[in-house]
Design an enzyme around this catalytic site. Structure first.
Site, PDB file in Angstrom:
ATOM      1  N   LYS A  90       0.846  -1.205   0.000  1.00 56.17           N
ATOM      2  CA  LYS A  90       0.000   0.000   0.000  1.00 56.17           C
ATOM      3  C   LYS A  90       0.874   1.245   0.000  1.00 56.17           C
ATOM      4  CE  LYS A  90      -4.033   0.501   2.356  1.00 56.17           C
ATOM      5  NZ  LYS A  90      -4.841   0.370   3.586  1.00 56.17           N
TER       6      LYS A  90
HETATM    7  C1  E4P Z   1      -8.049   0.462   4.027  1.00 56.99           C
HETATM    8  O1  E4P Z   1      -7.421   0.181   3.024  1.00 56.99           O
HETATM    9  C2  E4P Z   1      -8.134   1.825   4.556  1.00 56.99           C
HETATM   10  O2  E4P Z   1      -6.934   2.195   5.153  1.00 56.99           O
HETATM   11  C3  E4P Z   1      -9.301   1.865   5.540  1.00 56.99           C
HETATM   12  O3  E4P Z   1     -10.437   1.317   4.909  1.00 56.99           O
HETATM   13  C4  E4P Z   1      -9.598   3.261   6.090  1.00 56.99           C
HETATM   14  O4  E4P Z   1     -10.784   3.196   6.862  1.00 56.99           O
HETATM   15  P1  E4P Z   1     -11.237   4.375   7.847  1.00 56.99           P
HETATM   16  O5  E4P Z   1     -11.579   5.572   7.030  1.00 56.99           O
HETATM   17  O6  E4P Z   1     -12.441   3.811   8.555  1.00 56.99           O
HETATM   18  O7  E4P Z   1     -10.074   4.613   8.761  1.00 56.99           O
END
Ligand code: E4P
Length: 227
Positions: A90
């Protein structure tokens, strides 16, 4: 639509994975920090559980934490990719991140370009050869915009130009978000365990089951009394 679990918690992953319908897991620095365990150990444990229960084409997203230069991102991405072939690295949607994705995509390292909040940003990630791009549905909604409309716009753009990059809806907050993602043809949604559990729930299923069990018990008693 592929379903990923959005968590760093191995118990939650095991519960969902054993159902045989999970296609991947996403983590981020916040989710890993919540577990209070060593980063690499958590990622390895997740891969192990997914290998035990899931089809072989799952991915586990692990995020780079030092994003001060493209060189640092590339170095860390290569290290993460070496942990296991199912790792998807990521990388945040910033210029040095996109520069890194352009290099990594040529090396066939799987990338998940994260923190996407606009269709223009998604276009840039696709042009760099990202494996997936992650628009944050819930956080877009929080700002008074429409997260599902963003998914739909990105899908139109990717379809217009036949980009191979898949759309991974992140920041999912409700079962309704999950349903809406599938209605607009989103490729993947990453879903927190609480929301995943709610996707099963419908009161009529429970009411129906109680009635079937009750009627069946009554029938068995009647049969017993006849004999
Ligand atoms: C996943 O890839 C993301 O980091 C995550 O869904 C973010 O979620 P949030 O906005 O609830 O922190």
């Amino acid at each position: 639509m592929k379903i990923y679990l959005d968590t760093g918690n191995v118990q939650e992953i095991e519960e969902a994975a054993k159902l045989g319908i999970l296609d991947g897991v996403t983590t981020n620095p916040t989710l890993i920090a919540k577990e209070g365990r060593d980063f690499k150990t958590v990622v390895k444990d997740i891969v192990k559980i997914m290998k035990k229960y899931c089809k072989n084409d799952f991915t586990v997203s692990a995020e780079v934490t030092d994003t001060s230069s493209s060189e640092k991102i590339i170095k860390r991405a290569r290290e993460l990719a070496k942990i296991d072939s199912h790792i998807m690295v990521k990388i945040p949607l910033i210029p040095v991140g996109i520069e890194a994705v352009s290099v990594l995509s040529k090396e066939k390292i799987k990338t998940n370009v994260t923190l996407c909040f606009s269709s223009n940003q998604a276009l840039l990630a696709a042009k760099a050869g990202a494996t997936v791009v992650s628009p944050f549905v819930g956080r877009v909604d929080d700002e008074g915009f429409d997260g599902i409309e963003l998914i739909s716009d990105i899908k139109t753009i990717f379809d217009n130009y036949n980009f191979k990059t898949e759309i991974l809806a992140a920041s999912i907050r409700s079962a309704r978000d999950a349903r809406d993602c599938s209605l607009v043809g989103c490729d993947i949604a990453t879903i927190p365990y609480g929301v995943f559990s709610k996707m099963f729930y419908n009161p009529l299923t429970n009411i129906g089951l109680v009635k079937f069990e009750h009627d069946w018990d009554d029938y068995q008693k009647k049969l017993k009394n006849c004999n």
